[in-house]
Design a protein around this motif. Structure first.
Motif, PDB file in Angstrom:
ATOM      1  N   GLU A   1     -40.704  -5.451  52.244  1.00  0.00           N
ATOM      2  CA  GLU A   1     -41.919  -5.046  52.950  1.00  0.00           C
ATOM      3  C   GLU A   1     -42.204  -3.563  52.759  1.00  0.00           C
ATOM      4  OE1 GLU A   1     -43.897  -7.121  54.027  1.00  0.00           O
ATOM      5  OE2 GLU A   1     -42.670  -8.928  54.257  1.00  0.00           O
ATOM      6  N   VAL A   2     -41.176  -2.751  52.937  1.00  0.00           N
ATOM      7  CA  VAL A   2     -41.362  -1.315  52.832  1.00  0.00           C
ATOM      8  C   VAL A   2     -41.266  -0.827  51.381  1.00  0.00           C
ATOM      9  CG1 VAL A   2     -38.949  -0.581  53.103  1.00  0.00           C
ATOM     10  CG2 VAL A   2     -40.771   0.835  54.008  1.00  0.00           C
ATOM     11  N   ASP A   3     -40.624  -1.585  50.528  1.00  0.00           N
ATOM     12  CA  ASP A   3     -40.403  -1.189  49.131  1.00  0.00           C
ATOM     13  C   ASP A   3     -40.739  -2.352  48.196  1.00  0.00           C
ATOM     14  OD1 ASP A   3     -39.508   0.421  46.983  1.00  0.00           O
ATOM     15  OD2 ASP A   3     -37.461  -0.353  47.147  1.00  0.00           O
ATOM     16  N   PRO A   4     -42.000  -2.811  48.220  1.00  0.00           N
ATOM     17  CA  PRO A   4     -42.348  -4.031  47.497  1.00  0.00           C
ATOM     18  C   PRO A   4     -42.221  -3.923  45.974  1.00  0.00           C
ATOM     19  CG  PRO A   4     -44.333  -2.934  48.291  1.00  0.00           C
ATOM     20  CD  PRO A   4     -43.167  -2.244  48.927  1.00  0.00           C
ATOM     21  N   LEU A   5     -42.280  -2.717  45.439  1.00  0.00           N
ATOM     22  CA  LEU A   5     -42.135  -2.536  43.991  1.00  0.00           C
ATOM     23  C   LEU A   5     -40.709  -2.140  43.614  1.00  0.00           C
ATOM     24  CD1 LEU A   5     -45.496  -0.713  43.139  1.00  0.00           C
ATOM     25  CD2 LEU A   5     -45.004  -3.164  43.308  1.00  0.00           C
TER      26      LEU A   5
END
Length: 398
Positions: A99-103
């Motif tokens: 969610e916070v680091d989708p990539l």
């Protein structure tokens, strides 16, 4: 007589109330785990890895202490069965924060922080660590998580060397992040010069900002992005889901967040843990969002300087190298009496953060550059506690 009796009764009431308060505090202390052994801190002991005869495990134990996103410790280590001087680092696809680091950019930076600690520990142990990043090529972006499981982030080959007393070695056993208040005085020109000279790869650079205008402007970006994140339920839920409320949970999981990250220490830590254990809602939902904004505001108000790490590209290799550079910054900072704290929110790449991200990059990245990290830096008012760490053997996979 009545007055004297009234005073006696008042004293009894006061004594009873004080006793009740002490009893409640003691109960919270126990509930928070006040007398429990802190197994999750064992890896911070300099003698922790000495029991392992395999140097690769000892160096992995050093890497385990590195800064990492959300304290997920998303590392896997494979020991080469044919060559006792070779091991591989993999990103653990089960330890993502999607969610916070989708990539998965922060995930890759975290791989780099591990590798630099391995390199420094190798110098102390008497090994040169040759680190080949993505020896089998970078990930297949269309099937990223599966690719993480198949392709190593790095191949580490050890060769004997003369042990060196690295000035950075002791710094590995200090907290990598200090979220507390920093003194008003900004790093001086000599300190900044030593840090800006650290990049040893083309395309990597560090820039510092100490002027009032930039402190104000960057501080506003930090607060805007913190408020944005605090308003995104799925992101906050992800963070709350890895919060460890007390010593029992910290010993059980040994990764994630805890009250130390909110500045709690000493007896206050155990009392707060006891309260949260009794009333979880204190650190959930709206309460968690308000706490997050409050602590961010306090940090911004006590920041004398910011720094950014930029790369000329944004490949997975660039991201890993950024993490290695960040570890060098942390360890060099320890020798200079400086502390650091990443401020990642404005660089996160989910839809709600797009506008702050684009604006910040426009203001603080050169043409074609990517800002990999934003951090606050300064001389800390107090030392920071070490955070939870897993047992090194939990990183070793077949």
């Amino acid at each position: 007589m009545k007055t004297r009796t009234g005073r006696k009764n008042l004293f009894k009431i006061f004594k009873s109330a004080a006793g009740l308060i002490l009893l409640i505090m003691f109960g919270l202390f126990i509930l928070g785990g006040g007398f429990m052994k802190q197994s999750y801190l064992e890896p911070w002991d300099k003698n922790y890895a000495a029991k392992y005869t395999d140097p690769r495990i000892r160096l992995a134990a050093a890497g385990l202490l590195a800064a990492n996103n959300h304290n997920m410790q998303p590392w896997k280590v494979k020991l080469d069965k044919a060559d006792p001087m070779v091991f591989y680092l993999y990103a653990d696809s089960l330890r993502t924060t999607k969610e916070v680091d989708p990539l998965y950019r922060q995930m890759m930076i975290t791989q780099g922080t591990f590798l630099e600690y391995v390199r420094v520990a190798g110098e102390k142990e008497g090994f040169h660590a040759d680190i080949a990043v993505f020896p089998e090529g970078e990930y297949e972006e269309g099937d990223l998580l599966s690719s993480m499981d198949k392709k190593p982030v790095a191949k580490i080959t050890l060769s004997p060397a003369k042990p060196e007393e690295s000035p950075f070695y002791n710094g590995m056993f200090l907290a990598d992040t200090n979220r507390g208040n920093y003194k008003k005085k900004a790093p001086d020109s000599l300190q900044i010069s030593k840090l800006t000279k650290l990049p040893d790869e083309n395309g990597l650079s560090i820039k510092f900002y100490t002027g009032k205008a930039d402190l104000y402007k960057i501080g506003n970006y930090v607060m805007e992005s913190a408020k944005t994140e605090a308003g995104v339920t799925r992101v906050m839920d992800e963070s709350n889901g890895i919060f460890r409320a007390n010593e029992r949970e910290k010993n059980k999981y040994r990764w994630g967040y805890s009250v130390e990250g909110q500045g709690a220490s000493g007896i206050r830590r155990y009392l707060l843990q006891g309260l949260i254990t009794l009333f979880p809602s204190i650190n959930e939902g709206k309460g968690a969002s308000q706490n997050f904004i409050h602590y961010t505001k306090t940090a911004v108000d006590h920041t004398p300087a910011y720094a950014v790490i930029t790369t000329s590209g944004n490949s997975r290799t660039d991201q890993v190298l950024s993490g290695m550079l960040y570890s060098r910054m942390i360890l060099t900072g320890h020798t200079l009496g400086l502390a650091m704290q990443p401020l990642s929110q404005v660089l996160e790449e989910y839809p709600e953060m797009k506008q702050p991200y684009d604006d910040f990059r426009y203001d603080y990245a050169g043409q074609g550059q990517t800002i990999q990290m934003l951090l606050r830096i300064g001389e800390p008012e107090t030392s920071a506690p070490n955070s939870m760490r897993r047992d090194v053997l939990s990183l070793i996979v077949e």
